[in-house]
Design an enzyme around this catalytic site. Structure first.
Site, PDB file in Angstrom:
ATOM      1  N   HIS A 186      56.513  80.880 -66.960  1.00  0.00           N
ATOM      2  CA  HIS A 186      56.279  80.167 -68.230  1.00  0.00           C
ATOM      3  C   HIS A 186      56.444  81.101 -69.427  1.00  0.00           C
ATOM      4  CE1 HIS A 186      53.491  77.181 -65.902  1.00  0.00           C
ATOM      5  NE2 HIS A 186      54.726  76.702 -65.956  1.00  0.00           N
ATOM      6  N   HIS A 214      49.293  77.566 -71.263  1.00  0.00           N
ATOM      7  CA  HIS A 214      50.331  76.586 -70.938  1.00  0.00           C
ATOM      8  C   HIS A 214      49.769  75.693 -69.843  1.00  0.00           C
ATOM      9  CE1 HIS A 214      54.580  75.217 -70.266  1.00  0.00           C
ATOM     10  NE2 HIS A 214      54.032  74.887 -69.111  1.00  0.00           N
ATOM     11  N   LEU A 215      49.368  74.493 -70.234  1.00  0.00           N
ATOM     12  CA  LEU A 215      48.712  73.573 -69.305  1.00  0.00           C
ATOM     13  C   LEU A 215      49.536  72.314 -69.173  1.00  0.00           C
ATOM     14  CD1 LEU A 215      45.033  73.898 -70.636  1.00  0.00           C
ATOM     15  CD2 LEU A 215      46.186  75.292 -68.896  1.00  0.00           C
ATOM     16  N   GLY A 218      52.235  72.388 -63.995  1.00  0.00           N
ATOM     17  CA  GLY A 218      52.010  73.790 -63.670  1.00  0.00           C
ATOM     18  C   GLY A 218      51.234  74.413 -64.816  1.00  0.00           C
ATOM     19  N   GLU A 340      48.382  70.115 -75.018  1.00  0.00           N
ATOM     20  CA  GLU A 340      48.629  69.463 -76.307  1.00  0.00           C
ATOM     21  C   GLU A 340      47.884  68.139 -76.453  1.00  0.00           C
ATOM     22  OE1 GLU A 340      52.810  68.968 -77.217  1.00  0.00           O
ATOM     23  OE2 GLU A 340      53.282  70.761 -76.058  1.00  0.00           O
ATOM     24  N   ASN A 341      47.742  67.417 -75.356  1.00  0.00           N
ATOM     25  CA  ASN A 341      47.328  66.020 -75.461  1.00  0.00           C
ATOM     26  C   ASN A 341      45.931  65.691 -74.954  1.00  0.00           C
ATOM     27  OD1 ASN A 341      49.920  65.022 -76.503  1.00  0.00           O
ATOM     28  ND2 ASN A 341      50.714  65.639 -74.499  1.00  0.00           N
ATOM     29  N   GLU A 390      60.178  74.805 -75.662  1.00  0.00           N
ATOM     30  CA  GLU A 390      60.920  75.722 -74.812  1.00  0.00           C
ATOM     31  C   GLU A 390      62.417  75.682 -75.123  1.00  0.00           C
ATOM     32  OE1 GLU A 390      59.649  76.765 -70.377  1.00  0.00           O
ATOM     33  OE2 GLU A 390      60.889  74.976 -70.468  1.00  0.00           O
TER      34      GLU A 390
END
Length: 405
Positions: A186, A214-215, A218, A340-341, A390
């Site tokens: 990532h 970074h969720l 993965g 993010e959500n 990304e």
């Protein structure tokens, strides 16, 4: 400048086209003018191509028996039909590829040469589900677009400067010399997240001590100091570290040995269980999707509640474990689908970190606004939600190399 970004997975192909200025790469991420995905896992004898451009969305089937030609059919939609955005494919100036594994040799994006292609092939044993697809994609671009410049942006590159004390495993040292070490993944997302956080705070990334989260399906963390990743949760493979959607994350390594010795598991069985049947999915028995877990909790599922609590507990512990190496914490940044959500995940995670002086603004957190600081005014740690970009980060690397940077 037209920049094509390709992101190949083991059973999918995601692509987008950016149109950026020749002079001065924009500081604010732009939306692509064309996007396409190929999902090879939807049918036994066909894949599904979805293309979006010119406010139009089209879907069509591709023969899975002619998978090598799928990229060509996808690129045809750039120059024909309702999704046409180019007169000719020769307008594409450069192509960028996300490549999962670059080993220790590559710490930056690099123009693809025969030597780079050989390195990607040599690393297939370390990334058997991804590197073959990347190599196939690169060769397909050569066939369709000729000698257009191609760039490899490695997911492992951002972590390549981790100190040896972090990168090595406590096993006989000769295995480290043979490449059995922590690589991390990532990296494209973590680097972008850290740099974007610094931009939003109007600080230099080198001046901040940052943990990026970074969720998604993965999950991984990175500890960023002086603008460099000095630690991360994923290791030799993307299985190590946090509890994920269907991956276990770190467990006692004797568990697979026990299952093989006492329960008759073979290698494939262990691999399937730890990568496909564990994590949120395995504990809850519901799903590996956090949205489904939260809904099941609302409906009274004890196993979904347990899965959520385990997920958050492991996330908190891993964040805390990064802080000594950073010497403190200035910024905690959440990105990717869950990061993010899910206001619930952020709130529960941060609630266990209040001893750091970290305080959330509950109203801002609930709003889940992207590229925003959701910390309370008096919080000693800034908490940011960063939209994952990304593809845009890959486009930026391509632009720099095209300009000789």
């Amino acid at each position: 400048m037209k920049i094509l970004v390709l992101n190949a997975g083991s059973s999918s192909q995601k692509s987008c086209l950016y149109d950026v200025p020749d002079v001065g790469f924009p500081e604010t991420p732009q939306e692509p003018i064309w996007e396409a995905t190929i999902d090879w896992g939807v049918g036994t004898d066909y894949g599904l191509l979805t293309v979006e451009a010119n406010e139009t969305k089209q879907k069509s089937e591709l023969s899975i028996h002619a998978r090598a030609h799928g990229l060509g059919e996808m690129l045809d939609t750039l120059v024909q039909g309702e999704t046409q955005v180019l007169e000719n494919l020769s307008e594409i100036a450069i192509v960028g590829h996300r490549v999962v594994h670059g080993g220790t040799e590559y710490s930056d994006a690099t123009l693809i040469t025969p030597g780079v292609k050989q390195a990607i092939e040599d690393l297939i044993p370390l990334a058997p589900n991804h590197n073959p697809a990347h190599l196939e994609e690169i060769l397909a671009v050569e066939e369709v677009l000729g000698d257009i410049p191609q760039v490899a942006v490695f997911d492992t590159a951002f972590h390549s400067q981790m100190p040896k004390s972090t990168a090595a495993y406590p096993i006989p040292y000769h295995w480290f010399e043979k490449g059995v070490r922590r690589y991390g993944f990532h990296g494209i997302s973590h680097r972008y997240c850290a740099e974007r956080a610094a931009e939003l705070l109007e600080e230099s990334v080198e001046s901040l001590r940052i943990v990026t989260c970074h969720l998604g399906h993965g999950c991984s963390l990175a500890a960023v100091r002086d603008g460099i990743s000095v630690n991360t949760t994923m290791g030799f493979t993307p299985l190590e570290g946090l509890m994920m959607g269907s991956r276990s994350g770190s467990i006692d390594p004797a568990i697979p040995m026990y299952l093989m010795r006492e329960e008759g598991f073979d290698f494939e069985g262990v691999d399937r269980m730890l990568n496909k049947e564990s994590g949120l999915k395995g504990v809850s028995g519901e799903s590996g999707d956090m949205r489904s877990i939260l809904k099941a909790m609302e409906n009274g599922s004890d196993r979904a509640k347990l899965a959520f609590e385990m997920y958050v507990s492991r996330l908190q512990s891993s964040i805390a474990s990064m802080i000594p190496q950073l010497g403190g914490l200035d910024v905690l940044a959440f990105t990717a689908g869950v990061g993010e959500n899910s206001a619930d995940v952020r709130a529960a995670t941060c609630a266990g970190l209040d001893f750091l002086g970290l305080k959330l603004d509950s109203r801002k957190n609930a709003a889940s606004v992207k590229d925003a600081d959701i910390a309370a005014v008096d919080s000693t740690v800034r908490v940011l939600v960063i939209r994952a970009q990304e593809d845009w980060a890959i486009a930026g690397e391509c632009w720099k190399l095209a300009k000789g940077g």
